[in-house]
Design an enzyme around this catalytic site. Structure first.
Site, short mmCIF file in Angstrom:
data_model
loop_
_atom_site.label_atom_id
_atom_site.label_comp_id
_atom_site.label_asym_id
_atom_site.label_seq_id
_atom_site.Cartn_x
_atom_site.Cartn_y
_atom_site.Cartn_z
N ASP A 38 0.83 -1.20 0.00
CA ASP A 38 0.00 0.00 0.00
C ASP A 38 0.86 1.25 0.00
O ASP A 38 0.53 2.24 -0.63
CB ASP A 38 -0.87 0.04 1.25
N LYS A 120 -26.91 -15.03 -11.36
CA LYS A 120 -27.71 -13.83 -11.54
C LYS A 120 -27.49 -12.95 -10.32
O LYS A 120 -28.02 -13.22 -9.24
CB LYS A 120 -29.18 -14.18 -11.71
N CYS A 429 -30.01 2.98 26.46
CA CYS A 429 -29.88 2.83 27.91
C CYS A 429 -28.72 3.70 28.35
O CYS A 429 -27.65 3.69 27.73
CB CYS A 429 -29.57 1.36 28.22
S1 IVH Z 1 -28.03 -10.43 -19.02
C1 IVH Z 1 -30.50 -9.82 -22.47
N1 IVH Z 1 -26.57 -11.48 -17.11
O1 IVH Z 1 -30.92 -9.44 -14.41
C2 IVH Z 1 -29.80 -10.11 -21.24
N2 IVH Z 1 -28.38 -10.05 -16.50
O2 IVH Z 1 -33.88 -9.15 -15.92
C3 IVH Z 1 -29.99 -9.08 -20.21
N3 IVH Z 1 -28.58 -9.69 -14.09
O3 IVH Z 1 -31.46 -6.26 -15.70
C4 IVH Z 1 -29.28 -9.24 -18.98
N4 IVH Z 1 -26.87 -10.94 -13.49
O4 IVH Z 1 -29.84 -6.52 -13.76
C5 IVH Z 1 -27.61 -10.68 -17.42
N5 IVH Z 1 -25.17 -12.46 -15.54
C6 IVH Z 1 -26.22 -11.66 -15.84
C7 IVH Z 1 -26.96 -11.00 -14.83
C8 IVH Z 1 -28.04 -10.20 -15.22
C9 IVH Z 1 -27.85 -10.15 -13.07
C10 IVH Z 1 -29.76 -8.81 -13.96
C11 IVH Z 1 -29.69 -7.51 -14.72
C12 IVH Z 1 -30.87 -7.49 -15.64
C13 IVH Z 1 -31.76 -8.51 -15.01
C14 IVH Z 1 -32.54 -9.22 -16.11
#
Ligand code: IVH
Length: 673
Positions: A38, A120, A429
């Site tokens: 750092d 996701k 408290c």
């Molecule tokens: S792809 C056409 N990949 O999920 C594809 N989305 O309803 C569009 N999300 O708005 C999205 N992880 O916020 C994609 N690995 C991922 C994702 C992802 C989270 C979320 C994103 C998007 C929603 C889709």
């Protein structure tokens, strides 16, 4: 040679500095594998700052010095996405996933295909525009067509490169898409700090990320622990991709963080199996995911499948079952925290939520409780996220029968009987010798991220306080074996282990000690900022308000709280006792960063079988020292820590010739620090 030449040399030098800083920023934040300390990093950064101060005309918008510092905005502008940001159809049942696969295969006329499976991330979708390799605009998804321009805020996120790496010329235009999120551990810390300050807390990491990224003052965003995973591109001029896999690989190579759990499969059955595997890993992750996204890998196939009404036909959100359940509030209790804050807690009819029995949920404070209007006897929706304390989301008012009882906060401390006073939404408290506060203070003092006294659990602390064997945290250091042996369920060996752990904890860092002593508003992060600027307790004690307020991210409230802390008689006593006990700390040693402390930098660990340490603890021990923990063994693994019943990973380690060590050896190794 004229002045022009000199300026050119200078410009080149500044460029080199920026490139170095950019690279080391990447090693540290994206790869978690720093190459320099750092201190060295700070030196480079300071030099750049100085040069730029001298020659402001040489400052560029993508300079690392420009991450924070923009003036607060009155409102956000809008930004129109050139390629719409689509949403995903989502399903939870296996049958529906098979239907998706059938449809895709039918539409592609039986062509071979591959799926990419990505976690996701439960955050917020963003689009980042790079022109000739430099970050120029960042925006939210909005309605998919138009989002908000939040460039200044996104710039403060360290895992978003201000400039991308490229071997040859950077693409003239690149639109990167991904998810902003807040790591769970950081979310917990932030909420604790907000609660402490009597400020509004966030219901979950996603809301916390949303609230942080949509701040008009980028300095507030900068102080929030946000992170970013890239998962796609919009327009990419001068770049051709034939698969999603290539896209991800490219994003990783140009400096983005790409989720490590992403995989490729050629059958939907394998996708379904992997979905289950990811669900099992869910609790080990430091970010929230609510399912996986399944994408057809080939871009040509994606194009031929197309989209209907805002959702692509080539992708699917395959969600996990919700982590919410209905249950009944049997009672509402009040817990007294470390700083005397009284927290109402719902005692629930025990309910299973995604494999864990939940019987308590926090109601945070009186205002929150009133807002949600939770009453004893109510049927409520409870949510569990990772290892965050479960939360009452809402009340099902239609289930009320009229016998539900409203809850009132007590007028006195339920533990010590002292008066309480209201401070914003928090009831406190005022008892100076409240045993509940003392227990919590000691628990905090001994916790993993403070002095890390192993084996000093809740039950033990309870007995120590109830039997008046300790009256502050420093008294732990004068415990004797004789005294310990008087406690319930205490044997010779356990007593010795505890004494050893207490002894070991004496050797610490300034930042840890500062965190441990529990100054109000000074959490782990603030403690490390203070430890950066002040050499030791004496320096901090002698600091004036003006000195404190000059430390980045430290505001009036925190400064006042520090001054107040040092004025207390009890503080003087505590610090004197700690010193007498021989508590020592390395001066200016930062939690993460100094070469000596990061001796596991670049080392990867895999844990397998039964070990007595909780996995999370083992993981943070490794990470604290700069190492990484992986979930599977590869040739690149440096150590496999094997407990009882170690199975296939053990075999793999043998096969790859990876060093296998016992838990004891591991503990020895991390103790060195
Ligand atoms: S792809 C056409 N990949 O999920 C594809 N989305 O309803 C569009 N999300 O708005 C999205 N992880 O916020 C994609 N690995 C991922 C994702 C992802 C989270 C979320 C994103 C998007 C929603 C889709």
């Amino acid at each position: 040679m004229g002045g022009g030449g000199e300026k050119e040399v200078l410009k080149k030098h500044i460029e080199d500095l920026r490139e170095k800083i950019h690279y080391h920023n990447y090693r540290y934040y994206v790869l978690n594998e720093p190459e320099i300390s750092d201190a060295e990093y700070d030196r480079l950064f300071q030099e750049l700052e100085e040069r730029e101060r001298e020659y402001p005309d040489l400052i560029t918008a993508d300079s690392p010095t420009q991450r924070v510092g923009a003036e607060p905005l009155a409102e956000f502008g809008t930004y129109e996405h050139s390629v719409p940001m689509l949403s995903l159809n989502s399903v939870t049942a296996e049958e529906e996933v098979k239907d998706f696969d059938d449809r895709v295969r039918r539409m592609l006329g039986g062509e071979e295909l591959e799926y990419v499976v990505e976690p996701k991330i439960d955050g917020l979708a963003m689009e980042l525009i790079y022109e000739a390799g430099s970050f120029v605009v960042g925006s939210t998804r909005g309605d998919g067509y138009t989002g908000e321009n939040i460039t200044q805020n996104l710039k403060t996120i360290k895992t978003i490169p201000l400039r991308i790496f490229s071997d040859d010329a950077a693409p003239p235009l690149l639109e990167v898409r991904g998810e902003v999120f807040m790591p769970l551990s950081k979310f917990k810390e932030l909420n604790e700090e907000l609660g402490e300050k009597g400020e509004k807390m966030f219901a979950n990491p996603r809301n916390a990320a949303a609230g942080s990224v949509r701040q008009l003052d980028p300095r507030v965003t900068a102080s929030r622990p946000l992170d970013f995973f890239a998962y796609g591109v919009g327009r990419a001029e001068g770049k051709e991709f034939s698969t999603q896999w290539e896209v991800l690989d490219y994003l990783r190579r140009i400096g983005f963080k790409v989720n490590p759990l992403i995989r490729r499969f050629e059958s939907i059955e394998k996708v379904i199996t992997y979905h289950k595997e990811v669900e099992e890993k869910r609790d080990d992750l430091d970010y929230e995911i609510d399912g996986v996204v399944v994408k057809v890998n080939s871009i040509a196939q994606q194009d031929s499948l197309g989209a209907i009404s805002r959702s692509p036909r080539w992708a699917l959100a395959y969600k996990f079952p919700a982590r919410e359940e209905f249950t009944k509030v049997n009672d509402i209790l009040v817990q007294v925290g470390r700083t005397g804050a009284l927290t109402p807690v719902a005692v629930l009819e025990p309910v299973q939520i995604a494999g864990v029995t939940v019987s308590r949920a926090t109601l945070h404070n009186e205002d929150e409780l009133r807002k949600k209007d939770v009453r004893i006897g109510d049927t409520v929706v409870v949510e569990r996220a990772g290892d965050v304390i479960p939360e009452v989301v809402s009340v099902i008012k239609s289930k009320r029968t009229g016998v539900e009882k409203e809850f009132r906060m007590p007028e006195r401390c339920p533990v010590c009987g002292a008066d309480v006073f209201k401070e914003g939404p928090i009831v406190r408290c005022i008892g100076v010798s409240c045993s509940a506060q003392l227990k919590e203070r000691i628990r905090h003092f001994a916790s993993l991220r403070a002095l890390n006294i192993e084996g000093l659990g809740e039950k033990l602390i309870e007995q120590l306080v109830d039997r008046k064997m300790v009256s502050d945290a420093a008294d732990l250091f004068s415990l004797t074996k004789q005294a310990l042996l008087k406690l319930e369920r205490m044997g010779e060996k356990l007593a010795q282990n505890i004494l050893d752990a207490i002894e070991t904890s004496k050797e610490t860092t300034f930042s840890r000690l500062l965190h441990a002593v529990g100054i109000r508003h000074v959490g782990e992060h603030t403690a490390s900022l203070l430890a950066d600027k002040f050499n030791d307790m004496d320096e901090l004690r002698n600091a004036r308000y003006e000195d404190l307020i000059r430390v980045p991210e430290i505001g009036p409230e925190v400064a006042k709280s520090i001054l107040l802390f040092f004025e207390q008689e009890s503080t003087k006593e505590l610090l004197a006792k700690l010193e007498r006990a021989g508590v020592r700390y390395e001066k200016k040693a930062r939690e993460v960063g100094e070469g000596v402390e990061r001796f596991l930098a670049g080392k990867t660990f895999v844990f397998t079988g039964r070990i007595s340490l909780p996995r999370e603890d083992a993981k943070s021990m490794v990470e604290r020292l700069g190492g990484k923990v992986a979930s599977s063994v590869s040739k690149k693994t440096d150590y496999v820590v094997a407990g009882e019943e170690a199975g296939s990973k053990f075999e793999q380690a043998r096969k790859f010739g990876v060093k296998i060590i016992t838990e004891e050896a591991f503990r020895e190794m991390v103790k060195e620090a």
